[in-house]
Design an enzyme around this catalytic site. Structure first.
Site, short mmCIF file in Angstrom:
data_model
loop_
_atom_site.label_atom_id
_atom_site.label_comp_id
_atom_site.label_asym_id
_atom_site.label_seq_id
_atom_site.Cartn_x
_atom_site.Cartn_y
_atom_site.Cartn_z
N THR A 167 -16.58 2.52 2.44
CA THR A 167 -15.14 2.50 2.74
C THR A 167 -14.66 3.94 2.91
OG1 THR A 167 -14.39 2.77 0.47
CG2 THR A 167 -14.84 0.50 1.17
N ASN A 198 -6.13 -4.42 -6.07
CA ASN A 198 -7.24 -3.67 -5.49
C ASN A 198 -6.93 -2.18 -5.31
OD1 ASN A 198 -9.54 -3.30 -3.33
ND2 ASN A 198 -7.64 -2.83 -2.23
N LYS A 225 -11.58 1.78 -15.17
CA LYS A 225 -12.23 0.54 -14.73
C LYS A 225 -12.71 -0.29 -15.93
CE LYS A 225 -11.69 1.05 -10.25
NZ LYS A 225 -10.78 0.16 -9.51
N TYR A 262 -12.02 7.69 -14.06
CA TYR A 262 -12.27 6.49 -13.24
C TYR A 262 -13.01 5.43 -14.07
CZ TYR A 262 -13.71 3.77 -9.09
OH TYR A 262 -13.90 2.77 -8.15
N ASP A 266 0.85 -1.19 0.00
CA ASP A 266 0.00 0.00 0.00
C ASP A 266 0.89 1.24 0.00
OD1 ASP A 266 -3.27 0.31 1.11
OD2 ASP A 266 -2.02 2.09 0.85
N1 LIG Z 1 -15.72 1.93 -2.27
C1 LIG Z 1 -16.42 1.79 -3.38
O1 LIG Z 1 -17.56 2.23 -3.48
C2 LIG Z 1 -15.83 1.06 -4.56
C3 LIG Z 1 -16.71 0.63 -5.57
C4 LIG Z 1 -16.22 -0.05 -6.67
C5 LIG Z 1 -14.85 -0.30 -6.75
N2 LIG Z 1 -14.02 0.14 -5.77
C6 LIG Z 1 -12.60 -0.14 -5.94
O2 LIG Z 1 -12.15 -0.93 -4.88
C7 LIG Z 1 -10.77 -0.69 -4.65
C8 LIG Z 1 -10.55 -0.39 -3.17
O3 LIG Z 1 -11.27 0.77 -2.84
P1 LIG Z 1 -11.73 1.15 -1.35
O4 LIG Z 1 -13.11 1.66 -1.45
O5 LIG Z 1 -11.38 0.08 -0.41
O6 LIG Z 1 -10.80 2.44 -1.16
P2 LIG Z 1 -9.85 2.89 0.05
O7 LIG Z 1 -9.47 4.29 -0.29
O8 LIG Z 1 -10.51 2.60 1.34
O9 LIG Z 1 -8.60 1.92 -0.13
C9 LIG Z 1 -7.74 2.01 -1.22
C10 LIG Z 1 -6.34 1.68 -0.74
O10 LIG Z 1 -5.46 1.78 -1.87
C11 LIG Z 1 -4.30 2.49 -1.48
N3 LIG Z 1 -3.68 3.15 -2.62
C12 LIG Z 1 -4.10 4.26 -3.27
N4 LIG Z 1 -3.24 4.59 -4.25
C13 LIG Z 1 -2.26 3.64 -4.23
C14 LIG Z 1 -1.09 3.43 -5.00
N5 LIG Z 1 -0.74 4.28 -5.98
N6 LIG Z 1 -0.32 2.36 -4.73
C15 LIG Z 1 -0.65 1.51 -3.72
N7 LIG Z 1 -1.73 1.68 -2.94
C16 LIG Z 1 -2.53 2.73 -3.20
C17 LIG Z 1 -4.77 3.48 -0.43
O11 LIG Z 1 -3.70 3.93 0.41
C18 LIG Z 1 -5.82 2.66 0.31
O12 LIG Z 1 -5.27 1.97 1.41
C19 LIG Z 1 -10.39 0.47 -5.58
O13 LIG Z 1 -9.78 -0.05 -6.75
C20 LIG Z 1 -11.72 1.09 -5.91
O14 LIG Z 1 -11.70 1.77 -7.15
C21 LIG Z 1 -14.48 0.80 -4.68
#
Ligand SMILES: NC(=O)c1ccc[n+]([C@@H]2O[C@H](COP(=O)([O-])OP(=O)(O)OC[C@H]3O[C@@H](n4cnc5c(N)ncnc54)[C@H](O)[C@@H]3O)[C@@H](O)[C@H]2O)c1
Length: 252
Positions: A190, A90, A159, A155, A37
């Site tokens: 989240t 992720n 995706k 975004y 991370d």
């Molecule tokens: N939360 C939602 O509604 C949702 C919906 C669909 C998809 N997603 C996808 O799920 C995944 C996780 O999202 P989340 O909601 O848990 O978000 P989050 O922000 O809680 O967690 C994302 C994590 O990724 C890390 N991160 C960010 N940029 C980074 C980089 N360049 N290198 C390494 N780590 C990095 C952050 O530090 C964080 O710990 C993402 O790909 C997001 O696009 C989220």
């Protein structure tokens, strides 16, 4: 899922909402984890939570948008865990909420660099690491990898790209025993949704909840369940698939 016991699993973005829930679900199934991370402290906190339930997790800092760091992360995972069986790509950042006409080029480039190129850099190294013994890769896409959303051009493009990338790698590596799938979550509670003002604003939250026929946001554990399924033997005939876990968001 007894077959996940002792599996070596890499999770990028393992310090965040979905990444952390996925790490804990794998740990409960007996898997051993490497968490990469950008936010080392957050990944270390996940590792502590994994240790607290009797699991094994290593945390390291990594920016997946830098190819050399993504490669080093996969190398470190294979070295510390002895091999690599599963990888969950992720790590990601949120949509910037600007119209396409006004989206700054820097925002476009940063979003694509992390949310699309980051998945490619990690997956390239993971496929190489799994070449000899096979494995399973799960890329976290989104419902916005399947449909559009105003104010989220970069975004949504990233995706959609992740799903395309998933299909190509699945075709290329099926014969080598590597399955590659994507998960497409609806809106999940989240820290990401807090940052974009969905969970901190009651009116906005109700609006977004209403886009899901189930009429609530997803829970990170509900996404983790889909990831574990795709890594398990129950999904042994599933590859190149984008699994929607969205409370019905894309059903209408
Ligand atoms: N939360 C939602 O509604 C949702 C919906 C669909 C998809 N997603 C996808 O799920 C995944 C996780 O999202 P989340 O909601 O848990 O978000 P989050 O922000 O809680 O967690 C994302 C994590 O990724 C890390 N991160 C960010 N940029 C980074 C980089 N360049 N290198 C390494 N780590 C990095 C952050 O530090 C964080 O710990 C993402 O790909 C997001 O696009 C989220």
């Amino acid at each position: 899922m007894e077959e996940l016991r002792d599996k070596a699993v890499l999770i990028t973005g393992g310090g965040g909402g979905i990444g952390r829930a996925t790490a804990l679900a794998f740990a409960r199934a007996g898997a051993r984890l490497m968490l990469g991370d950008l936010d080392l402290e957050a990944a270390e906190e996940t590792a502590r939570q994994v240790a607290a339930i009797g699991g094994e997790a290593h945390a390291t800092r990594c920016d997946v948008s830098r190819p050399e760091e993504a490669e080093a992360l996969v190398r470190e995972a294979a070295a510390r865990l002895g091999r690599l069986d599963c990888a969950v790509n992720n790590a990601g950042i949120e949509a910037s909420q600007e119209s396409t006409a006004r989206l700054p080029v820097e925002t476009w480039e940063r979003t694509i660099a992390i949310n699309l190129s980051g998945v490619f850099y990690c997956m390239r190294a993971e496929l190489a690491a799994m070449r000899a013994s096979g494995g399973a890769i799960v890329n976290i896409a989104s419902v916005l990898g399947l449909v559009g959303f105003a104010g989220a051009a970069a975004y949504v493009a990233a995706k959609h790209g992740v799903i395309g990338l998933t299909k190509v790698a699945a075709i290329e590596f099926a014969a080598r025993g590597i399955r590659v799938n994507a998960v497409c979550p609806g809106f999940v509670e989240t820290p990401m949704l807090e940052r974009v003002g969905v969970t901190s604003d009651a009116e906005r939250r109700a609006l977004i909840e209403g886009l899901h026929p189930i009429n609530r946001l997803g829970r990170p554990e509900e996404i983790a369940g889909a990831v574990l399924y795709l890594c398990s033997d129950a999904a042994s005939f599933v590859t190149g698939h984008a699994l929607v876990v969205d409370g019905g968001y894309t059903a209408r």
